[in-house]
Design an enzyme around this catalytic site. Structure first.
Site, PDB file in Angstrom:
ATOM      1  N   SER A   9       0.835  -1.206   0.000  1.00 42.08           N
ATOM      2  CA  SER A   9       0.000   0.000   0.000  1.00 42.08           C
ATOM      3  C   SER A   9       0.869   1.256   0.000  1.00 42.08           C
ATOM      4  O   SER A   9       1.693   1.411  -0.901  1.00 42.08           O
ATOM      5  CB  SER A   9      -0.966  -0.056   1.187  1.00 42.08           C
ATOM      6  OG  SER A   9      -1.991   0.891   1.041  1.00 42.08           O
ATOM      7  N   HIS A  31      -8.320  -4.859  -0.385  1.00 47.64           N
ATOM      8  CA  HIS A  31      -7.010  -4.237  -0.185  1.00 47.64           C
ATOM      9  C   HIS A  31      -6.196  -4.985   0.871  1.00 47.64           C
ATOM     10  O   HIS A  31      -4.993  -5.193   0.722  1.00 47.64           O
ATOM     11  CB  HIS A  31      -7.229  -2.781   0.232  1.00 47.64           C
ATOM     12  CG  HIS A  31      -5.979  -1.955   0.273  1.00 47.64           C
ATOM     13  ND1 HIS A  31      -5.207  -1.723  -0.841  1.00 47.64           N
ATOM     14  CD2 HIS A  31      -5.362  -1.302   1.284  1.00 47.64           C
ATOM     15  CE1 HIS A  31      -4.166  -0.964  -0.516  1.00 47.64           C
ATOM     16  NE2 HIS A  31      -4.234  -0.700   0.761  1.00 47.64           N
ATOM     17  N   ASP A  75      -9.171  -5.537  -4.762  1.00 47.06           N
ATOM     18  CA  ASP A  75      -8.855  -4.274  -4.074  1.00 47.06           C
ATOM     19  C   ASP A  75      -9.777  -3.156  -4.547  1.00 47.06           C
ATOM     20  O   ASP A  75      -9.839  -2.840  -5.733  1.00 47.06           O
ATOM     21  CB  ASP A  75      -7.394  -3.910  -4.371  1.00 47.06           C
ATOM     22  CG  ASP A  75      -6.827  -2.885  -3.398  1.00 47.06           C
ATOM     23  OD1 ASP A  75      -7.601  -2.040  -2.905  1.00 47.06           O
ATOM     24  OD2 ASP A  75      -5.609  -2.924  -3.128  1.00 47.06           O
TER      25      ASP A  75
END
Lengths: 390, 390
Positions: B174, B370, B337
Site C-alpha cells: 500500500s 485491499h 482491491d
C-alpha cells in the site's frame, strides 16, 4: 443572406419542436392525518409533494408509480418551467413516446417523508425540520425513525386519495428500488409490474456500515448540536462532507478520472501548506456545498437510518417476503456499481427464479457505477418499453 | 500418571520450540540533523524508530528494506516480547526459513515521518505532534507538508548510517509500495529488487478524492481546532470516524459480510430512536476508537496529504521516472482491491514491460480486498522466495 435565413428558419422550427416536447409539470401537495409510523409513533399530519405526467384513464388502471432515490425528489421527468436548466432525473425514459410513455400511462411520483431537499422550493416533505405541533418548534431528533415501509404507506394513501387501486407498474432506482420492491411485497395484488433499478432486496453489514460513513460528518459538525440547530447556524460543513461522500460512493473510478482530465497530482499549493486543499478537493467541496444548501442535515440522517433498516417485507423472513410477490419483475443492476453491488441483485434474481416468479434481469453497463441507474438508463429504453407492453 | 507426564513433556517441548521460533525484536532510534523536506523546509532534527531481523553480512549486501503502509509502523515481523498477542504485520513472510528469510537476509524497517501511531509506545516519529524547538510547543499545522520522497530520504540516511549502500530488495504494501517504488526510481543503482504489493504508481483523481474522505471527519471535530489541540482535548471523535472510513475502504464486502454472521437488519433499538446507532455500527465504532487512542489526528492528515501527492519520481513525467528503474520488479496487486484497484497496477506492468524492464505480476486472491496485501500475503510465500532467490 439566403443561408442566414435558412438558419433562422431551422432555429425557429427546432425551438418550436423543443417547446412542444417539454413536459411541463406542476408540483402538488398531499396531506394525510394520523399517520402511524412503523416505529409506533402517530404523527397528527403528514404532508408530501407529488407530481404526475400523462392522464389517468377512466378505469384508473394505467398508473405507474415512480419512487425516488436517496438524494432525489419526486421530480422524475419534465420541467417546472421552460427555463429550468435540466428536466427530472429519468426524463430520458419518461415522456410522450418514451419507454414510460405518458401518452399511455399516468405516471406519478411523490417526495418521500424526510426528503433531503427541504430547502428546494419544489419539495414538500415531513420530517425533523417540520414543526412539531406539540412544541411549535422543529421536531429535530424527536421526529420518529421512519422506514421504507412508511414511505410506501404514505404513497398508498396518496394513490387511495386519487382512487387508484392498482398499479400498472412501480419503478424506482436505488432507495427508490427499495420502495418499489416493498410495494410488490406488501401489496402483491396491487402491483402488476416491478422495475427495480440499481437496488437491493435487503441491507448487508457492509452497506449498513457504508451508510454510516455518510452520517459521521454531520454528527461531528459542532453546529449540528444533537439535531437542534433550527434556530441557529446550520451544520453546512458536515452536510457538505456527507454530500462529498455520497457523490463519490455513487461513482466508478473510471468515469470519475475521465471527468477530471486536467487533474495533476503534484499540486504545488497543497505541497506548500497543509491548510490548502488540493485543487480537485476544493472543486469537489464547492459542488457539494451547493447541494448541501438545499438540504437538511437531520433529514439526511433519517434517510440513512431508513435505508440501513431496509429489508423487503420489513421482517426477519426475507424469503417469505419475496414469496409474496405477484408482479412481473425486471431487475436492472449496474455492472459497475460499487455501492449497491450487482452481486446482491443477481442473487435476488436467482431466488425469485427458484420461486418460479416471472423475473428477468438486465444489467446496465454505462461506466458510471451506481449512477448508471440514472445516467445510462436511456440504454434500456427498448427493453423497458417491451417489459411495460407485455 | 504416565499420560500426564507425557503431556507435560510435550508442553515443555512445544513451549521451547515456540520460544525458539519467536523472533524477538527491539525498537531502535535513529536521529538525523538538518533534514530539508521536498516542500523546502529544513527541520533541525528528525527522529524515527526502526527495527531489524536477521544479520547484516560483512559485505553489507544482504539488506532488505520493508516500508510500511498508511496506518502501519516499522513492526513488520516478530514480537517485542513473548507476551505480545500478535507479531508484526508481515510475520507470515519474514522470519527464519520464510520467504524473506532472516537466516539469509538482514531485514530492516523504519517508522515513517508523521507516523499515525504516535501514542504507541513502540513508535518513534517526527511530525506535527513533535515539539517545535522554536516555540517549545507542538508544531501542529506549522509542520511542513512531507512526501513519500521525504520518507525515502530519511530511510536513505538511516541505511547510510549503517553503511548499507545497496539494497538486495525493497518491499512494501500500500503506502509502503509507494515508498518502495520511489526508492527504485530515485536510487536505481542501489535497489536490486522491488516488491510492490497492493500499490500504485501514481494517484488519480478518484483516489485523491477518496483519501480526502478520511480527512473530513478530523477537520469537523471541534476539538481539532485547526490542529491546535495538544494542550487540550484531542479530536478523538473525528479520528475514530476516520479510522472507521479507512477500515471499511480497505476491505471487500464479501469478507466484511462473512465476518458479521450474526448481523440483523431489523435493529429494534435503532428503529425506536434515531439517537441509537445500529448495533453493528456501535461495535465498529468501539473498535475504531481503540485504534484512534494510539494515533494523532494531525499525523493522519499529513499521511493523507503525503499519499495524495504521490507520483513515482515526484515530477510530472511518470514515464520518465519509471524508465529509470533498474531493479527486478514483482508487482502484487489484490484482485479484489477497492481502494488501490488492480487496474492501475496492471497498467504499470504493461508500461514496465513495454520499457523492457524485468517485471512480473502476481495477483493476490484472498477475498479481503485491499487487506489481502497483509492478510493473504502468505499465499505468495513460494513465489516471493523464488523472486528473492533469483
Amino acid at each position: 443572406m439566403k443561408r442566414q435565413l435558412f438558419r433562422v428558419f431551422w432555429l425557429v422550427i427546432l425551438s418550436f419542436t423543443a417547446q412542444a416536447q417539454t413536459l411541463l409539470v406542476e408540483k402538488q401537495r398531499f396531506e394525510t392525518k394520523a399517520f402511524t409510523t412503523e416505529s409506533g409513533v402517530t404523527l397528527p399530519a403528514v404532508v408530501v409533494g407529488y407530481e404526475s405526467y400523462g392522464t389517468l384513464n377512466e378505469k384508473k388502471d394505467n398508473a405507474i408509480l415512480i419512487t425516488h432515490f436517496f438524494s432525489g425528489t419526486s421530480h422524475a421527468a419534465g420541467k417546472y418551467s421552460e427555463s429550468d436548466p435540466l428536466p427530472g432525473y429519468w426524463d430520458t425514459i419518461i415522456g410522450p413516446g418514451k419507454a414510460i410513455d405518458t401518452n399511455k400511462f399516468f405516471v406519478i411520483s411523490s417526495d418521500t417523508l424526510v426528503n433531503a431537499n427541504v430547502y428546494d422550493p419544489h419539495v414538500i416533505t415531513t420530517g425533523p425540520a417540520s414543526l412539531n405541533p406539540k412544541t411549535g418548534k422543529a421536531y429535530g431528533l424527536d421526529f420518529p425513525v421512519v422506514t421504507i415501509g412508511d414511505f410506501v404507506e404514505v404513497q398508498k394513501r396518496l394513490l387511495d386519495s386519487l382512487g387508484i387501486d392498482k398499479l400498472y407498474a412501480v419503478a424506482g432506482a436505488s432507495m427508490g428500488s427499495f420502495q418499489a420492491l416493498e410495494w410488490a411485497v406488501r401489496y402483491p395484488d396491487k402491483v402488476e409490474r416491478l422495475v427495480h433499478v440499481i437496488g437491493a432486496a435487503t441491507m448487508d453489514a457492509w452497506t449498513v456500515a457504508a451508510l454510516e460513513k455518510w452520517a459521521l460528518p454531520i454528527r461531528l459538525d459542532p453546529n449540528w448540536n444533537q439535531g437542534n440547530y433550527y434556530e441557529g447556524e446550520k451544520p453546512i460543513a458536515g452536510l457538505t462532507a456527507t454530500m462529498l461522500n455520497i457523490t463519490q460512493d455513487a461513482m466508478h473510478p473510471t468515469i470519475y478520472n475521465a471527468s477530471f482530465k486536467d487533474f495533476e497530482v503534484l499540486d504545488e499549493p497543497a505541497m506548500k501548506d497543509i491548510r490548502v486543499l488540493p485543487k480537485i478537493n476544493q472543486v469537489l467541496a464547492q459542488r457539494a456545498a451547493a447541494r448541501a444548501r438545499l438540504q437538511d442535515a437531520n433529514h439526511v440522517l433519517y434517510l440513512i437510518r431508513a435505508s440501513q433498516l431496509f429489508t423487503a417485507g420489513m421482517n426477519q423472513d426475507l424469503e417469505g417476503a419475496l414469496a409474496r410477490i405477484q408482479a412481473k419483475v425486471l431487475l436492472m443492476p449496474s455492472s459497475g456499481d460499487l455501492l449497491l453491488r450487482p452481486e446482491g441483485v443477481r442473487s435476488l434474481y436467482d431466488t425469485l427464479k427458484r420461486m418460479n416468479k416471472s423475473v428477468s434481469i438486465s444489467e446496465i453497463n454505462g461506466g458510471w457505477g451506481h449512477l448508471d441507474g440514472l445516467f445510462s438508463i436511456g440504454s434500456k429504453q427498448a427493453e423497458l418499453a417491451a417489459f411495460l407492453a407485455e
